[in-house]
Scaffold this motif. Structure first.
Motif, PDB file in Angstrom:
ATOM      1  N   GLY A 564      30.716  47.479  38.686  1.00  0.00           N
ATOM      2  CA  GLY A 564      31.995  47.025  39.368  1.00  0.00           C
ATOM      3  C   GLY A 564      31.829  45.760  40.369  1.00  0.00           C
ATOM      4  N   PHE A 565      30.573  45.166  40.117  1.00  0.00           N
ATOM      5  CA  PHE A 565      30.434  43.864  40.837  1.00  0.00           C
ATOM      6  C   PHE A 565      29.506  42.904  39.845  1.00  0.00           C
ATOM      7  N   ILE A 566      29.322  41.677  40.302  1.00  0.00           N
ATOM      8  CA  ILE A 566      28.541  40.994  39.508  1.00  0.00           C
ATOM      9  C   ILE A 566      27.587  40.373  40.373  1.00  0.00           C
ATOM     10  N   SER A 567      26.217  40.614  39.959  1.00  0.00           N
ATOM     11  CA  SER A 567      25.280  40.170  40.952  1.00  0.00           C
ATOM     12  C   SER A 567      24.735  38.816  40.434  1.00  0.00           C
ATOM     13  N   ILE A 568      24.419  38.072  41.470  1.00  0.00           N
ATOM     14  CA  ILE A 568      24.068  36.668  41.297  1.00  0.00           C
ATOM     15  C   ILE A 568      22.685  36.282  42.028  1.00  0.00           C
ATOM     16  N   LYS A 579      31.435  35.698  44.425  1.00  0.00           N
ATOM     17  CA  LYS A 579      32.649  35.591  45.262  1.00  0.00           C
ATOM     18  C   LYS A 579      33.219  34.350  45.009  1.00  0.00           C
ATOM     19  N   PHE A 580      34.659  34.182  44.802  1.00  0.00           N
ATOM     20  CA  PHE A 580      35.413  32.945  44.680  1.00  0.00           C
ATOM     21  C   PHE A 580      35.921  32.770  45.864  1.00  0.00           C
ATOM     22  N   ILE A 596      39.966  39.396  40.643  1.00  0.00           N
ATOM     23  CA  ILE A 596      38.760  39.746  40.054  1.00  0.00           C
ATOM     24  C   ILE A 596      37.945  41.152  40.707  1.00  0.00           C
ATOM     25  N   SER A 597      38.037  41.391  42.118  1.00  0.00           N
ATOM     26  CA  SER A 597      37.411  42.514  42.377  1.00  0.00           C
ATOM     27  C   SER A 597      38.291  43.861  42.007  1.00  0.00           C
ATOM     28  N   ARG A 598      39.447  43.572  41.990  1.00  0.00           N
ATOM     29  CA  ARG A 598      40.452  44.695  41.582  1.00  0.00           C
ATOM     30  C   ARG A 598      40.202  45.163  40.085  1.00  0.00           C
ATOM     31  N   LEU A 599      40.024  44.107  39.539  1.00  0.00           N
ATOM     32  CA  LEU A 599      39.616  44.454  37.804  1.00  0.00           C
ATOM     33  C   LEU A 599      38.261  45.100  37.884  1.00  0.00           C
TER      34      LEU A 599
END
Length: 755
Positions: A564-568, A579-580, A596-599
């Protein structure tokens, strides 16, 4: 190329399959006097002279020319095949001292010839391997080279097939390429068995152009052709046209003097319910075939590759019976479609969608298969009756096909702002929902290249869901191909991890998300260090892992869907997530970040389920009225093909607050502070089993139009890197539309090693 190469056990079998005709078999061997070669230069000089000084090849038709040093000026790969047979009147011009300083011409070469001194270490095919693919670096490099050569031929010409001769020391192979696969003879000694090669050259040169692999429905326009003058005149209309007319600009760009121009035929297939034409006395059993012709210049899009669909797209103009250009600009798609049970022609699908008034899809003009242009490699393999179960091939039957649609779009990457990017994706979600619920059709290939920007008659830019060639009817049995269907970079993680999985709505919605993310990371401001964006894109969209010999989804995409999140962290060296943000304030979130977070949290819920989802029952057609939504925003009144939507209200530019100490309550919702990397408070998930919730979510964010900045798009942070495909590589700096037949990526390689 895995599973796309075959070598019959005997040369006779190869000859009987492809070059057995009424021309006699020759007993003489023009290559018997070959000396020992110490280098490739000695080889190509001797071979060129031997062929041209013999009577085997009719010099009035074809001539051999050496082109080892100079690449085609029009070729971004800068590759040069050693030799080639050319039409005599188009023999490459000598550009230096001696006979061997000629420049390869990919648009004129008829048969390619490549020379290698070492018969083993530079042989591109390994007959000891089950898949015939080499492992040694030099041999892989040699395979990459010849694939690049053939790719260039297919790119610059209209060919149904292409032959190549490989000279490997005192050994040789004859290789045949079509869009189904690659067939080669076994390696033979041409000093002792050169009558085979002599016979091949004799028979090949005696054949007509169509038998040698030239497409008879494509007529090359030479400089003095009257159609060329008309095309140039039409190109000059740019001076009179609206400077924002992207279609005119695209057509003008196609009028490249260094590129061949063609007149292409479309063998028109009648539409459903259209009366059959009257039958004449001499053709009582078959109705007359209607042919429409269109002129084209340089392709606007070329998928590249040797094996596969080989799709090319052109901005075209129709030619009437009197040889005059008529009508508006249209878009012509030339492809070798997979001819498999249950897979419909794309034109038939578009006809159905147009009938049901599905919005934001192309409008069919005409389409049809080209008679007699079907690949043969799959039939040759079927005749082999291979008993070894370890020997697996996936040759597919491909039918040459052309489609013409009214709309001429431009790439999604040319969107103007983040709001317009989301608007384009939203349009295509509406198209997908309407196609699914009204017509019972699912797309199955949502990708970056299949979402276009199209400008309606009133100047409004909208999304256009394109390329329906892999679609299927929801209520029909699954139209299964021999391997995966889709575009690797944008397929759902579950589809990548389950090659036999049927593509469902939730897979398509996930693909839309990946398309949105792909463009957002490339162009919009975010927390990834700019220099590390190319690596992130490669890891998330291109990478893979192997399991039991099969390619599976890469870890970056899998972890994003499951977590549910994208690690960078890997790209910023600090524990954080993607984060945008606002372009002028890295501490203030962009409104896209919330979407993006909701999706992402919704995908996490889907992937957290214990069992994989089954096939949902087809919903009752209850497609929400598109007009009502757009009208509520004051943005459109009609979505019919002849009345495109008006523009959404222009977002108000969000001014930077700098170091303002305004209280949080005074901030716009789109300018919320960036949440900590591991915040316990997350957005509420939505259901992704059907279209309505995700469309409602997009609607929610689009109604907040004033929160979207107008100046958030920046430069493209993706470098022009090339990632080799298992189906064949792409030329550097070429458009990366990766609709794969195998959907199997491979490790990155140099441009000369394209396996």
């Amino acid at each position: 190329m895995r599973g796309k190469i075959d070598i019959p056990p005997t040369i006779k079998e190869f000859m009987d399959l492809y070059v057995q005709d009424y021309y006699p078999e020759l007993n003489k061997n023009i290559f018997s006097g070959a000396p020992s070669f110490s280098n490739e230069t000695d080889m190509y000089k001797w071979i060129t002279d031997t062929i041209n000084n013999s009577d085997v090849v009719d010099s009035n038709r074809l001539v051999c020319a050496s082109t080892p040093y100079k690449s085609d000026r029009n070729d971004s790969t800068h590759q040069a095949v050693d030799l080639g047979l050319y039409p005599t009147k188009f023999k490459p011009i000598n550009e230096g001292d001696g006979e061997y300083n000629r420049r390869v011409n990919w648009s004129r070469i008829d048969l390619s010839i490549e020379c290698k001194v070492d018969p083993t270490d530079q042989d591109p095919f390994d007959e000891s391997a089950d898949d015939l693919l080499p492992i040694a670096a030099d041999r892989k490099k040699a395979l990459g080279q010849i694939l690049t050569y053939v790719e260039n031929v297919f790119m610059h010409q209209h060919r149904t097939l292409h032959y190549m001769i490989l000279f490997l020391g005192h050994y040789a192979r004859i290789v045949r390429f079509d869009h189904s696969g690659v067939y080669s003879t076994t390696k033979f000694n041409y000093k002792t068995h050169g009558a085979i090669l002599t016979t091949f050259l004799y028979r090949y040169s005696a054949r007509d152009a169509a038998q040698r692999g030239h497409d008879p429905t494509a007529t090359r326009l030479e400089l003095r052709d009257p159609l060329v003058a008309q095309m140039r005149k039409l190109g000059q209309e740019e001076k009179k046209a609206n400077p924002d007319d992207h279609v005119q600009r695209m057509f003008n760009a196609s009028l490249d003097n260094a590129w061949p121009w063609y007149k292409l035929e479309v063998h028109v297939q009648r539409k459903s319910g259209e009366p059959e034409p009257p039958r004449g006395r001499l053709r009582s059993h078959q109705p007359p075939r209607i042919t429409r012709s269109f002129v084209v210049g340089k392709p606007h899009f070329d998928a590249g590759g040797v094996v596969g669909r080989g799709t090319r797209g052109y901005v075209a103009v129709e030619v009437d019976a009197g040889g005059q250009l008529v009508g508006p600009f249209v878009y012509l798609k030339d492809a070798w479609r997979v001819d498999h049970d249950g897979i419909e022609q794309e034109g038939c699908v578009l006809e159905e969608l147009n009938h049901h008034k599905v919005p934001f899809v192309p409008t069919l003009v005409c389409h049809g298969d080209l008679k007699g242009q079907v690949t043969e490699s799959q039939d040759a393999w079927a005749k082999r009756k291979v008993k070894n179960p370890q020997v697996k091939r996936t040759f597919k039957k491909h039918q040459h096909y052309r489609l013409v649609v009214a709309e001429v779009g431009k790439p999604l990457e040319e969107f103007g702002s983040g709001f317009k990017l989301v608007s384009a994706v939203f349009c295509c979600l509406l198209a997908h929902q309407a196609a699914y619920e009204k017509a019972g059709i699912i797309h199955r290939d949502i990708s970056s290249g299949n979402i276009l920007l199209y400008q309606g008659a009133n100047g409004v830019w909208m999304g256009l869901l394109n390329d329906w060639e892999l679609s299927k009817r929801v209520d029909s049995p699954a139209a299964r191909q021999p391997d995966r269907t889709g575009t690797w970079q944008f397929m759902s993680a579950r589809a990548l991890n389950n090659p036999d999985k049927e593509i469902l709505v939730e897979d398509e919605i996930e693909a839309f998300f990946h398309v949105l993310l792909f463009h957002a990371v490339r162009f919009l401001p975010h927390s990834i260090h700019p220099d590390r964006v190319p690596k992130f894109l490669e890891d998330y969209f291109d990478s893979c892992v192997t399991f039991d010999g099969e390619y599976r989804c890469g870890s970056a995409k899998s972890m994003a869907m499951e977590g549910g999140f994208i690690s960078i962290t890997t790209y910023n060296l600090t524990p954080t997530t993607l984060k945008f943000v606002q372009r002028n304030d890295m501490n203030t979130a962009h409104i896209l970040d919330e979407l993006i977070s909701r999706l992402l949290c919704s995908f996490k819920e889907v992937y957290a389920e214990e069992n994989a989802p089954g096939q949902p029952s087809r919903p009752v057609p209850a497609h929400e009225d598109v007009n009502a939504f757009w009208s509520a925003l004051g943005q459109m009144s009609n979505v019919e093909a002849d009345a495109p939507p008006v523009t959404p209200p222009k977002p108000t530019k969000v001014r930077s607050r700098g170091k303002s100490r305004a209280p949080k309550a005074s901030r716009r919702r789109g300018q919320r502070k960036v949440a900590p990397a591991h915040s316990d408070q997350g957005p509420a998930p939505i259901s992704l089993r059907e279209h309505r919730p995700v469309i409602a979510l997009f609607r929610e964010f689009m109604t907040r139009a004033t929160e979207w900045p107008t100046d958030d798009k920046g430069e493209d942070l993706r470098v022009k890197y090339v990632k080799a495909e298992d189906t064949v590589g792409l030329a550097p700096n070429r458009s990366r539309k990766h609709t794969l037949d195998n959907a199997q990526p491979a490790p990155s390689t140099s441009k000369r090693s394209r396996i």
